[in-house]
Design a protein around this motif. Structure first.
Motif, PDB file in Angstrom:
ATOM      1  N   SER A  16      38.503  27.063  43.551  1.00  0.00           N
ATOM      2  CA  SER A  16      38.723  26.803  42.118  1.00  0.00           C
ATOM      3  C   SER A  16      38.931  25.329  41.808  1.00  0.00           C
ATOM      4  O   SER A  16      38.407  24.806  40.817  1.00  0.00           O
ATOM      5  N   SER A  53      34.879  30.836  43.078  1.00  0.00           N
ATOM      6  CA  SER A  53      36.183  31.020  42.458  1.00  0.00           C
ATOM      7  C   SER A  53      36.180  30.240  41.157  1.00  0.00           C
ATOM      8  O   SER A  53      35.192  29.596  40.820  1.00  0.00           O
ATOM      9  N   GLY A  54      37.282  30.297  40.466  1.00  0.00           N
ATOM     10  CA  GLY A  54      37.433  29.448  39.288  1.00  0.00           C
ATOM     11  C   GLY A  54      37.565  30.195  37.982  1.00  0.00           C
ATOM     12  O   GLY A  54      37.830  29.588  36.944  1.00  0.00           O
ATOM     13  N   ALA A  55      37.393  31.537  38.013  1.00  0.00           N
ATOM     14  CA  ALA A  55      37.472  32.279  36.758  1.00  0.00           C
ATOM     15  C   ALA A  55      38.858  32.146  36.125  1.00  0.00           C
ATOM     16  O   ALA A  55      38.986  31.842  34.927  1.00  0.00           O
ATOM     17  N   ILE A  56      39.875  32.360  36.936  1.00  0.00           N
ATOM     18  CA  ILE A  56      41.232  32.336  36.375  1.00  0.00           C
ATOM     19  C   ILE A  56      41.590  30.913  35.928  1.00  0.00           C
ATOM     20  O   ILE A  56      42.060  30.695  34.810  1.00  0.00           O
ATOM     21  N   ALA A  57      41.297  29.947  36.795  1.00  0.00           N
ATOM     22  CA  ALA A  57      41.629  28.552  36.458  1.00  0.00           C
ATOM     23  C   ALA A  57      40.915  28.118  35.172  1.00  0.00           C
ATOM     24  O   ALA A  57      41.522  27.501  34.283  1.00  0.00           O
ATOM     25  N   GLY A 150      42.411  38.833  46.332  1.00  0.00           N
ATOM     26  CA  GLY A 150      43.292  37.778  45.843  1.00  0.00           C
ATOM     27  C   GLY A 150      42.772  36.402  46.214  1.00  0.00           C
ATOM     28  O   GLY A 150      42.842  35.477  45.426  1.00  0.00           O
ATOM     29  N   ASN A 152      39.418  34.149  47.680  1.00  0.00           N
ATOM     30  CA  ASN A 152      37.983  34.274  47.879  1.00  0.00           C
ATOM     31  C   ASN A 152      37.542  33.859  49.281  1.00  0.00           C
ATOM     32  O   ASN A 152      36.378  34.024  49.613  1.00  0.00           O
ATOM     33  N   SER A 213      44.290  27.134  44.541  1.00  0.00           N
ATOM     34  CA  SER A 213      43.758  28.350  45.144  1.00  0.00           C
ATOM     35  C   SER A 213      44.885  29.100  45.811  1.00  0.00           C
ATOM     36  O   SER A 213      45.914  28.546  46.160  1.00  0.00           O
TER      37      SER A 213
HETATM   38  N1  GLU Z   1      38.847  35.081  42.219  1.00  0.00           N
HETATM   39  C1  GLU Z   1      39.706  34.032  41.762  1.00  0.00           C
HETATM   40  C2  GLU Z   1      39.082  33.320  40.566  1.00  0.00           C
HETATM   41  O1  GLU Z   1      37.906  33.300  40.400  1.00  0.00           O
HETATM   42  C3  GLU Z   1      39.975  32.968  42.806  1.00  0.00           C
HETATM   43  C4  GLU Z   1      40.625  33.426  44.054  1.00  0.00           C
HETATM   44  C5  GLU Z   1      40.853  32.218  44.983  1.00  0.00           C
HETATM   45  O2  GLU Z   1      41.392  31.205  44.513  1.00  0.00           O
HETATM   46  O3  GLU Z   1      40.499  32.278  46.145  1.00  0.00           O
HETATM   47  O4  GLU Z   1      39.757  32.730  39.776  1.00  0.00           O
END
Ligand code: GLU
Length: 380
Positions: A16, A53-57, A150, A152, A213
């Motif tokens: 992320s 990753s990066g969806a939540i961020a 949780g 990636n 992350s």
């Molecule tokens: N799947 C989470 C996302 O896209 C990230 C998980 C991780 O940081 O490894 O935000």
């Protein structure tokens, strides 16, 4: 050391922090440079899969939720908002390089339960065949803590092994493995090559995690164990530079983890290692020849089905005399397999009432117990 272009199927995991800046949001220039590297590998003939990753961020940035810890449903909402933007950016940047892409969101069960594993694998293989880059993430909007990866790192390792990747690249904010946490210990020694992940290697990881992350070096070594034992080489390098994949070939610092088998052998050993097959499928002489020449098992060649099994279970495939020819993961539950035994592909849908896969056991999911020469000898 290896170069990336010597691998055929490369899974790249992007952390992320590399893709998302807390204030500015998505790092477009960086993404464009990474995608240029992906296009380069793909033009040299490699299949490239992205675990992003990066969806939540990104969702947090878009929603203005950066400054405090989020409740589970808030991070799931942030993932929902971030994932659209993330997938959009991947698709735009890849198409700028002339590449198609497809978004795949998976949950833990999709890679761990055999029945769903076959579904996820078939979809991703089809994307690769259609020359679309799979852009994969965990389905964070519905996965709850008990049933999610949780991080990636491990998700990417499972995807890599499931898809028979020969290389997994973890792009991170750490440039590799040190024998002590480098942030706290100026004498920490860098480890360029790990032959095997031993307890001593694991002790080096500590628990150090980076800011954004969830995974620190610990989850990266977990990923390394999943990957290397299934025959996938892994490399960890810092992604916080432009063209981070090209940088590996240019000699930037990276830690390589050696694979202990080839990916195909890893997967096939796993099938062959199912000591007690859940069922037995007897086939006619035409099917025996087809199997030995590398074809899938079609229902038309099946003469008898026995045992209680579910889609995704291991079955033994026997010739008319009861000799074992192959083992493989069956595409149908036992009840349906019985109903379609002996039928031509065109008749199957009418009998089952749904559009089904044509193979009873696909060649990719099969390991031969007997070689062509032996079989021909036996036939004479
Ligand atoms: N799947 C989470 C996302 O896209 C990230 C998980 C991780 O940081 O490894 O935000």
């Amino acid at each position: 050391m290896n170069t990336l272009s010597s691998f055929n199927r490369i899974t790249v995991k992007i952390g992320s922090a590399l893709l998302v800046d807390r204030k500015a949001g998505l790092k477009r220039e960086w993404l464009a440079s990474l995608v240029a590297d992906v296009a380069d590998l793909s033009s040299k003939g490699a299949d490239v899969l992205v675990v992003s990753s990066g969806a939540i961020a990104l969702g947090r940035t878009i929603l203005g939720l950066q400054s405090r810890a989020l409740r589970l449903e808030e991070s799931q909402a942030a993932a929902a908002v971030g994932q659209i933007a993330l997938a959009g950016a991947w698709s735009e940047e890849l198409s700028r390089q002339g590449l198609k892409s497809g978004q795949v969101l998976v949950t833990l069960g999709d890679t761990e339960e055999r029945r769903r594993y076959l579904n996820a694998r078939a979809t991703i293989s089809t994307l690769l065949k259609l020359k679309a880059v799979p852009v994969i993430n965990e389905n964070d909007t519905v996965a709850t803590s008990e049933i999610r990866y949780g991080d990636n790192d491990r998700l990417a390792a499972r995807v890599a092994t499931m898809m028979g990747s020969d290389l997994l690249v973890l792009l991170s904010d750490i440039d590799g493995l040190y024998d002590a946490p480098p942030a706290h210990n100026p004498d920490a020694r860098f480890i360029p090559l790990v032959e095997r992940i031993t307890p001593e290697i694991e002790a080096m990881a500590g628990a150090a995690a980076s800011e954004f992350s969830r995974g620190g070096m610990r989850t990266k070594l977990d990923a390394g164990k999943i990957a290397t034992t299934a025959g996938t080489t892994m490399v960890i390098t810092a992604g916080d530079r432009l063209n981070p994949l090209a940088a590996i070939d240019a000699g930037e610092r990276a830690t390589w983890f050696k694979a202990s088998a080839t990916p195909v052998r890893g997967f096939k050993t796993w099938i062959a290692g199912n000591l007690e097959p859940a069922g037995r499928i007897t086939v006619d002489a035409g099917a025996v020849r087809a199997l030995l020449s590398g074809k899938s098992l079609l229902p038309a060649g099946v003469t008898l089905v026995s045992g209680q099994f579910s889609r995704g279970d291991t079955v033994a495939i026997l010739d008319a005399a009861g000799g074992e020819i192959a083992r493989g993961l069956v595409a149908y539950d036992a009840a349906d397999a019985v109903r379609i035994a002996g039928l031509k592909t065109a008749e199957i849908e009418t009998v089952l009432g749904y559009e089904a896969r044509s193979a009873m056991v696909h060649r990719d999911d099969m390991v031969m117990s007997r070689s062509l020469d032996n079989a021909l000898d036996a036939e004479e």
